[in-house]
Design a protein around this motif. Sequence first.
Motif, PDB file in Angstrom:
ATOM      1  N   THR A  29      39.410  29.981  47.471  1.00  0.00           N
ATOM      2  CA  THR A  29      38.569  30.896  48.242  1.00  0.00           C
ATOM      3  C   THR A  29      38.047  31.984  47.323  1.00  0.00           C
ATOM      4  O   THR A  29      38.621  32.276  46.259  1.00  0.00           O
ATOM      5  N   ALA A  30      36.963  32.609  47.740  1.00  0.00           N
ATOM      6  CA  ALA A  30      36.358  33.660  46.918  1.00  0.00           C
ATOM      7  C   ALA A  30      37.280  34.876  46.797  1.00  0.00           C
ATOM      8  O   ALA A  30      37.321  35.530  45.753  1.00  0.00           O
ATOM      9  N   GLY A  31      38.025  35.174  47.846  1.00  0.00           N
ATOM     10  CA  GLY A  31      38.918  36.326  47.811  1.00  0.00           C
ATOM     11  C   GLY A  31      40.025  36.173  46.791  1.00  0.00           C
ATOM     12  O   GLY A  31      40.293  37.078  45.992  1.00  0.00           O
ATOM     13  N   TRP A  32      40.679  35.014  46.789  1.00  0.00           N
ATOM     14  CA  TRP A  32      41.743  34.769  45.818  1.00  0.00           C
ATOM     15  C   TRP A  32      41.190  34.720  44.404  1.00  0.00           C
ATOM     16  O   TRP A  32      41.838  35.179  43.462  1.00  0.00           O
ATOM     17  N   HIS A  33      40.008  34.154  44.243  1.00  0.00           N
ATOM     18  CA  HIS A  33      39.399  34.104  42.914  1.00  0.00           C
ATOM     19  C   HIS A  33      39.120  35.510  42.392  1.00  0.00           C
ATOM     20  O   HIS A  33      39.321  35.794  41.198  1.00  0.00           O
ATOM     21  N   ALA A  34      38.690  36.408  43.271  1.00  0.00           N
ATOM     22  CA  ALA A  34      38.440  37.796  42.859  1.00  0.00           C
ATOM     23  C   ALA A  34      39.737  38.483  42.437  1.00  0.00           C
ATOM     24  O   ALA A  34      39.756  39.259  41.469  1.00  0.00           O
ATOM     25  N   VAL A  35      40.834  38.192  43.141  1.00  0.00           N
ATOM     26  CA  VAL A  35      42.122  38.788  42.772  1.00  0.00           C
ATOM     27  C   VAL A  35      42.578  38.288  41.410  1.00  0.00           C
ATOM     28  O   VAL A  35      43.092  39.047  40.583  1.00  0.00           O
ATOM     29  N   VAL A  36      42.380  36.984  41.149  1.00  0.00           N
ATOM     30  CA  VAL A  36      42.748  36.432  39.842  1.00  0.00           C
ATOM     31  C   VAL A  36      41.923  37.081  38.736  1.00  0.00           C
ATOM     32  O   VAL A  36      42.438  37.426  37.667  1.00  0.00           O
ATOM     33  N   GLN A  37      40.646  37.263  38.983  1.00  0.00           N
ATOM     34  CA  GLN A  37      39.788  37.900  37.992  1.00  0.00           C
ATOM     35  C   GLN A  37      40.190  39.356  37.758  1.00  0.00           C
ATOM     36  O   GLN A  37      40.045  39.869  36.645  1.00  0.00           O
ATOM     37  N   ALA A  38      40.702  40.006  38.795  1.00  0.00           N
ATOM     38  CA  ALA A  38      41.090  41.412  38.677  1.00  0.00           C
ATOM     39  C   ALA A  38      42.511  41.588  38.158  1.00  0.00           C
ATOM     40  O   ALA A  38      42.970  42.740  38.002  1.00  0.00           O
ATOM     41  N   HIS A  39      43.225  40.502  37.881  1.00  0.00           N
ATOM     42  CA  HIS A  39      44.623  40.573  37.458  1.00  0.00           C
ATOM     43  C   HIS A  39      44.848  41.508  36.263  1.00  0.00           C
ATOM     44  O   HIS A  39      45.739  42.378  36.323  1.00  0.00           O
ATOM     45  N   PRO A  40      44.084  41.398  35.152  1.00  0.00           N
ATOM     46  CA  PRO A  40      44.351  42.290  34.011  1.00  0.00           C
ATOM     47  C   PRO A  40      44.172  43.769  34.352  1.00  0.00           C
ATOM     48  O   PRO A  40      44.985  44.613  33.939  1.00  0.00           O
ATOM     49  N   VAL A  41      43.109  44.083  35.116  1.00  0.00           N
ATOM     50  CA  VAL A  41      42.858  45.480  35.454  1.00  0.00           C
ATOM     51  C   VAL A  41      43.924  46.010  36.404  1.00  0.00           C
ATOM     52  O   VAL A  41      44.388  47.154  36.279  1.00  0.00           O
ATOM     53  N   LEU A  42      44.330  45.201  37.374  1.00  0.00           N
ATOM     54  CA  LEU A  42      45.363  45.632  38.312  1.00  0.00           C
ATOM     55  C   LEU A  42      46.665  45.949  37.592  1.00  0.00           C
ATOM     56  O   LEU A  42      47.290  46.987  37.851  1.00  0.00           O
ATOM     57  N   MET A  43      47.083  45.066  36.701  1.00  0.00           N
ATOM     58  CA  MET A  43      48.352  45.270  36.013  1.00  0.00           C
ATOM     59  C   MET A  43      48.272  46.430  35.020  1.00  0.00           C
ATOM     60  O   MET A  43      49.275  47.102  34.770  1.00  0.00           O
ATOM     61  N   LEU A  44      47.095  46.675  34.458  1.00  0.00           N
ATOM     62  CA  LEU A  44      46.968  47.727  33.450  1.00  0.00           C
ATOM     63  C   LEU A  44      46.834  49.116  34.065  1.00  0.00           C
ATOM     64  O   LEU A  44      47.508  50.065  33.642  1.00  0.00           O
ATOM     65  N   LEU A  45      45.971  49.259  35.080  1.00  0.00           N
ATOM     66  CA  LEU A  45      45.636  50.582  35.604  1.00  0.00           C
ATOM     67  C   LEU A  45      46.384  50.955  36.871  1.00  0.00           C
ATOM     68  O   LEU A  45      46.597  52.152  37.123  1.00  0.00           O
ATOM     69  N   TYR A  46      46.765  49.982  37.689  1.00  0.00           N
ATOM     70  CA  TYR A  46      47.246  50.310  39.036  1.00  0.00           C
ATOM     71  C   TYR A  46      48.724  50.042  39.255  1.00  0.00           C
ATOM     72  O   TYR A  46      49.187  50.047  40.395  1.00  0.00           O
ATOM     73  N   VAL A  47      49.477  49.829  38.191  1.00  0.00           N
ATOM     74  CA  VAL A  47      50.926  49.634  38.331  1.00  0.00           C
ATOM     75  C   VAL A  47      51.684  50.744  37.610  1.00  0.00           C
ATOM     76  O   VAL A  47      52.404  51.527  38.234  1.00  0.00           O
ATOM     77  N   VAL A  48      51.499  50.831  36.300  1.00  0.00           N
ATOM     78  CA  VAL A  48      52.304  51.760  35.501  1.00  0.00           C
ATOM     79  C   VAL A  48      51.964  53.212  35.815  1.00  0.00           C
ATOM     80  O   VAL A  48      52.839  54.010  36.173  1.00  0.00           O
ATOM     81  N   VAL A  49      50.695  53.581  35.685  1.00  0.00           N
ATOM     82  CA  VAL A  49      50.304  54.989  35.857  1.00  0.00           C
ATOM     83  C   VAL A  49      50.536  55.470  37.294  1.00  0.00           C
ATOM     84  O   VAL A  49      51.106  56.556  37.495  1.00  0.00           O
ATOM     85  N   PRO A  50      50.126  54.735  38.343  1.00  0.00           N
ATOM     86  CA  PRO A  50      50.430  55.225  39.694  1.00  0.00           C
ATOM     87  C   PRO A  50      51.923  55.355  39.971  1.00  0.00           C
ATOM     88  O   PRO A  50      52.347  56.307  40.644  1.00  0.00           O
TER      89      PRO A  50
END
Length: 418
Positions: free
Chosen positions: A57-78
């Motif tokens: 699905t397009a939604g899951w594909h978008a999450v996979v594409q966003a994986h590097p940014v999510l893990m870099l910006l939205y896990v450690v610093v928050p």
Amino acid sequence: MMVAHNQSQQNETSGNGMRVARKGNGTGAAYVVLAALAALAGGGASTLSEMGIMPATAGWHAVVQAHPVLMLLYVVVPALLGGFGSLWLPRAVQRSGVLLPRMNDAGFLCVFAGAALTVTGAELKTATLLWCAGTLMTSMALLVTVFDSRADMEERKPFSPFVWGEMLAAAVMLLTVPVMAGQIVKHWHDAAAVNVESFAGPVGLVVLLAGFGVVFEISSRVGKFSEKPVAFIMAAAAASGVVAWTKSVFMQGTESAGAMQVGSAMLALCSFAATCLAVLWLAGAWNARASLRVPLLWGLGFMGVVSGGWLVQLVQGSGLHSALQLGALYVVCGGFYLWRGEECGYWYPQLMAYLHFTCTAVATALVFVPGAQMVSGAFFGLAALCFIGAAVMSFRRNQQTTAQWAAISVQDSKGYRA
């Protein structure tokens, strides 16, 4: 009159003249939840993709594409700054909450909006700018809280390594995030010129500073550590790392020889600082009689993962960045159990917490086994479920067990709370 009235609503004055800020536990908890959701979304999508069972699905594909940014910006610093900074740091500097709560709240809203745009894949540059704005506001709120507590402190006791780590990590974000935002605006119409993953250096500094601060705080209940050398090493690592990373960003071309040399120099400085902090930790905990309680297990896990990263870095020339990212998981989980249990005195299920650590340790070991990445991802998923279950049970029961942790907390010889 209106300004004075609003200020009086945000800050109260205690009997000894010390300003008491409004509590920001809701914002801190929201930051922790956001970091957990980002880790589950990014890590879960990556695991499902590797296992070949990702829904088409397009939604899951978008999450996979966003994986590097999510893990870099939205896990450690928050988690380490927004979460622990709002929930734990004010208590460590004898404040009831963040001094500028509205700025902290606005910072979370910007970071949350950036995460939503990142997951949907709408506009990565806009999402990253929102993250930059939110991180700046949260960092400023934390720094103001620390500086104000120092100004009002009648007896200037030394800050603990945890406070130094949080303060320097916030300062790193305050100095590097505007550079990142400026590069995005400068190359707004050139999609290939903006690389969010180039911000891995400052994020690694946050893991190093805040991570070792939490580890020293965890271990201070069984050992005695001098805060002066720890603070000096942290400050030197933060200053040199910020200068090196900023210089590499302003160099023309990320693949140029000069930029690569600066990046290698920054990695070497971080490695040296981490080695020195580890030596100080070992010296303080060498003769300690410690029981393997839950937070200490996570602290030892952080030390083991980062030490393994050093060895791989020396042998293969790469691996420390990955080790720091994995070590951030141990720091966040250990810090949560320490804050919830020994800091605040609330009950959490010990058995589930031990199971959480066991699953994480097994998953970490399987990462280095060829062909076991799918099994490793499954154990990471099971560990995440254990963590969610332990947190939900602790907050639903919400029972104080101060007497249980009173025997663990000790006062060190220098007077600041260990």
